[in-house]
Design an enzyme around this catalytic site. Sequence first.
Site, PDB file in Angstrom:
ATOM      1  N   LYS A 128       0.854  -1.190   0.000  1.00 35.08           N
ATOM      2  CA  LYS A 128       0.000   0.000   0.000  1.00 35.08           C
ATOM      3  C   LYS A 128       0.880   1.226   0.000  1.00 35.08           C
ATOM      4  CE  LYS A 128      -4.450   0.963   0.271  1.00 35.08           C
ATOM      5  NZ  LYS A 128      -5.623   0.137  -0.080  1.00 35.08           N
ATOM      6  N   ASP A 168      -7.178   4.167  -4.333  1.00 38.56           N
ATOM      7  CA  ASP A 168      -7.790   4.074  -3.000  1.00 38.56           C
ATOM      8  C   ASP A 168      -8.384   5.467  -2.764  1.00 38.56           C
ATOM      9  OD1 ASP A 168      -7.789   2.120  -0.472  1.00 38.56           O
ATOM     10  OD2 ASP A 168      -7.473   4.126   0.323  1.00 38.56           O
TER      11      ASP A 168
HETATM   12  P1  NDP Z   1     -13.003   7.768  -2.679  1.00 34.93           P
HETATM   13  O1  NDP Z   1     -11.925   8.766  -2.504  1.00 34.93           O
HETATM   14  O2  NDP Z   1     -13.585   7.537  -4.015  1.00 34.93           O
HETATM   15  O3  NDP Z   1     -14.204   8.115  -1.692  1.00 34.93           O
HETATM   16  C1  NDP Z   1     -14.015   8.219  -0.322  1.00 34.93           C
HETATM   17  C2  NDP Z   1     -15.312   8.665   0.320  1.00 34.93           C
HETATM   18  O4  NDP Z   1     -15.161   8.607   1.730  1.00 34.93           O
HETATM   19  C3  NDP Z   1     -15.667  10.097  -0.016  1.00 34.93           C
HETATM   20  O5  NDP Z   1     -17.057  10.246   0.048  1.00 34.93           O
HETATM   21  C4  NDP Z   1     -14.979  10.861   1.112  1.00 34.93           C
HETATM   22  O6  NDP Z   1     -15.527  12.141   1.361  1.00 34.93           O
HETATM   23  C5  NDP Z   1     -15.226   9.921   2.282  1.00 34.93           C
HETATM   24  N1  NDP Z   1     -14.161  10.081   3.279  1.00 34.93           N
HETATM   25  C6  NDP Z   1     -12.833   9.915   3.073  1.00 34.93           C
HETATM   26  N2  NDP Z   1     -12.134  10.158   4.189  1.00 34.93           N
HETATM   27  C7  NDP Z   1     -13.060  10.486   5.110  1.00 34.93           C
HETATM   28  C8  NDP Z   1     -12.967  10.856   6.461  1.00 34.93           C
HETATM   29  N3  NDP Z   1     -11.770  10.911   7.092  1.00 34.93           N
HETATM   30  N4  NDP Z   1     -14.127  11.114   7.119  1.00 34.93           N
HETATM   31  C9  NDP Z   1     -15.335  11.051   6.473  1.00 34.93           C
HETATM   32  N5  NDP Z   1     -15.473  10.691   5.175  1.00 34.93           N
HETATM   33  C10 NDP Z   1     -14.352  10.432   4.520  1.00 34.93           C
HETATM   34  O7  NDP Z   1     -12.425   6.419  -2.055  1.00 34.93           O
HETATM   35  P2  NDP Z   1     -12.970   4.927  -2.238  1.00 34.93           P
HETATM   36  O8  NDP Z   1     -14.429   4.909  -2.400  1.00 34.93           O
HETATM   37  O9  NDP Z   1     -12.112   4.276  -3.246  1.00 34.93           O
HETATM   38  O10 NDP Z   1     -12.574   4.293  -0.826  1.00 34.93           O
HETATM   39  C11 NDP Z   1     -13.482   4.235   0.275  1.00 34.93           C
HETATM   40  C12 NDP Z   1     -13.021   3.158   1.241  1.00 34.93           C
HETATM   41  O11 NDP Z   1     -13.006   1.895   0.573  1.00 34.93           O
HETATM   42  C13 NDP Z   1     -11.613   3.325   1.803  1.00 34.93           C
HETATM   43  O12 NDP Z   1     -11.592   2.788   3.115  1.00 34.93           O
HETATM   44  C14 NDP Z   1     -10.772   2.461   0.894  1.00 34.93           C
HETATM   45  O13 NDP Z   1      -9.574   2.053   1.523  1.00 34.93           O
HETATM   46  C15 NDP Z   1     -11.714   1.298   0.679  1.00 34.93           C
HETATM   47  N6  NDP Z   1     -11.491   0.443  -0.479  1.00 34.93           N
HETATM   48  C16 NDP Z   1     -11.403   0.971  -1.738  1.00 34.93           C
HETATM   49  C17 NDP Z   1     -11.220   0.138  -2.811  1.00 34.93           C
HETATM   50  C18 NDP Z   1     -11.193   0.625  -4.216  1.00 34.93           C
HETATM   51  O14 NDP Z   1     -11.094  -0.193  -5.126  1.00 34.93           O
HETATM   52  N7  NDP Z   1     -11.291   1.922  -4.465  1.00 34.93           N
HETATM   53  C19 NDP Z   1     -11.047  -1.321  -2.637  1.00 34.93           C
HETATM   54  C20 NDP Z   1     -11.248  -1.775  -1.280  1.00 34.93           C
HETATM   55  C21 NDP Z   1     -11.439  -0.904  -0.267  1.00 34.93           C
HETATM   56  P3  NDP Z   1     -14.928  13.439   0.602  1.00 34.93           P
HETATM   57  O15 NDP Z   1     -15.400  13.334  -0.799  1.00 34.93           O
HETATM   58  O16 NDP Z   1     -15.493  14.580   1.359  1.00 34.93           O
HETATM   59  O17 NDP Z   1     -13.447  13.353   0.719  1.00 34.93           O
HETATM   60  O1  2IT Z   2      -8.054  -1.566  -0.468  1.00 34.48           O
HETATM   61  C1  2IT Z   2      -8.017  -2.076  -1.599  1.00 34.48           C
HETATM   62  O2  2IT Z   2      -8.152  -3.290  -1.766  1.00 34.48           O
HETATM   63  C2  2IT Z   2      -7.841  -1.196  -2.761  1.00 34.48           C
HETATM   64  N1  2IT Z   2      -7.772   0.015  -2.587  1.00 34.48           N
HETATM   65  C3  2IT Z   2      -7.716  -1.776  -4.135  1.00 34.48           C
HETATM   66  C4  2IT Z   2      -6.320  -2.269  -4.376  1.00 34.48           C
HETATM   67  C5  2IT Z   2      -6.030  -2.710  -5.777  1.00 34.48           C
HETATM   68  O3  2IT Z   2      -4.841  -3.027  -6.011  1.00 34.48           O
HETATM   69  O4  2IT Z   2      -6.905  -2.766  -6.630  1.00 34.48           O
END
Ligand code: NDP
Ligand code: 2IT
Length: 453
Positions: A128, A168
């Site tokens: 990561k 992420d």
């Molecule tokens: P994005 O940046 O697309 O979206 C994040 C969302 O969470 C936004 O709505 C953001 O609000 C909100 N957010 C972020 N930080 C905070 C905080 N500290 N407090 C409140 N709200 C917050 O990210 P993802 O959707 O990709 O990721 C969301 C979660 O899913 C994370 O935990 C990530 O690690 C996990 N994840 C993502 C994967 C992926 O493929 N993308 C895979 C597996 C897990 P704002 O817009 O205001 O910043």
């Molecule tokens: O937390 C996660 O699994 C991710 N942000 C996706 C990682 C990836 O390599 O697709």
Amino acid sequence: MNGEEYVESVIQKVTDKNAEQKEFLQAVTEVLHTLTPVIEKEPKYMKHKILERITEPERQVIFRVTWEDDNGEIQVNRGMRVEFNSAIGPYKGGLRLHPSVNLGIIKFLGFEQIFKNALTTLPMGGGKGGSDFDPHGKSDAEVRRFLENFMMELYRHIGADTDVPAGDIGVGGREIGYMFGTYKKIVNRFEGVLTGKALNWGGSLIRPEATGYGATYYLMEMLKSKGTDLKGKKVALSGSGNVAQFAAEKVAELGGTVITLSDSKGSVYLPNGLTKEMWNGVYETKAIKHGRLSDWAEKFGVDFYPGENAWKIAADHGKVDVAFPSATQNEINLDDAKKLVDAGTMAVVEGANMPSTLDAIKYFMDNGVLFGPAKAANAGGVAVSGLEMSQNSMRLRWTREEVDKKLHDIMVNIYNTGEYYSKKYGHPGDLLLGSNIGGFVKVADAMIDQGNY
Ligand code: NDP
Ligand code: 2IT
């Protein structure tokens, strides 16, 4: 020393060595405690000091990123990549851009990624990275200049067979594009060094949707175990980014009602669920314009609750059948868990990484709530990243239907793996313990096979 004493002694050692890394210590504590039954039954893991080894990253790189903002002023951020474990494949995991990023957060995410990636059954190790750069309010040109400078250092540590980053929080298609372009220019090779690429230059169909869709497929398996499904269920989602968007789409498609969404500024309540038109608006506001949920709420005439989290808003309005955290770590604490249980929540499915605190998880389990742990439930994203790597290696592209079917099969398999190990080690239905053990044994056995590296 028995298994339990060994587990406790390693947690103590990791705590002494990394005292300030609270998120990393939280993740280690959660995982190691659930491994106790397998450590007790299989002395080889203690003999080979697997717990000491698996909690220490193979390599960590921390570097300076200097860039120029639109006013011509020099800005300095910190970049990092933690290459945690390569026992079963090249390091694989996302890059996070958020002001809160520090080594403890990246280590917690990298540690989780080891087990998650093993659960997918695809050959991917755990890693990561990210930076404390805050993309909010930055112009496209600023994001690009930051990422060019970020990649000027990162490129020497990654590669299609070495370490393959992805998105992420704060890293989506735009960011992957800028990084890929910079990498290609430096190394003079077009290779699958990043996943989450756009379709016309090596991306996979369904990768943007994969985490949200996958977590919903996992939720369906959880509900099936209780003889039910999503039809008519009220689902409280948090976040409005990549994971939340596609979780919302799939939940609605399968008959659930999405009653909340949120961002870092507050939450919305949707008494009648999220229509297709509203969904398009969320996608445009967040994924394309990088804007605020409050702007979307105003446009669609929806109530916005500044500073409130989704759980409170959902529970204040009555019944909540399913909680689907999809924003960030520790967004459900014990108080939130109590509110959700009082509101009738029967299942929690973790779209985000480590969204529930340890005491919230315990409260859910003690109260008979089905609990779908992050490293199983949200593994669909990295699973389709693995499928993107396969397609890049073969230099061909699968159809949307093919990738979606493979994703679905992987999620059902991950659910079954968690169930299987929960039964095998005496805690039937404990998907947290079962998934942790299922991911662990694969990686630990590979480490033993490969000697004391
Ligand atoms: P994005 O940046 O697309 O979206 C994040 C969302 O969470 C936004 O709505 C953001 O609000 C909100 N957010 C972020 N930080 C905070 C905080 N500290 N407090 C409140 N709200 C917050 O990210 P993802 O959707 O990709 O990721 C969301 C979660 O899913 C994370 O935990 C990530 O690690 C996990 N994840 C993502 C994967 C992926 O493929 N993308 C895979 C597996 C897990 P704002 O817009 O205001 O910043
Ligand atoms: O937390 C996660 O699994 C991710 N942000 C996706 C990682 C990836 O390599 O697709």
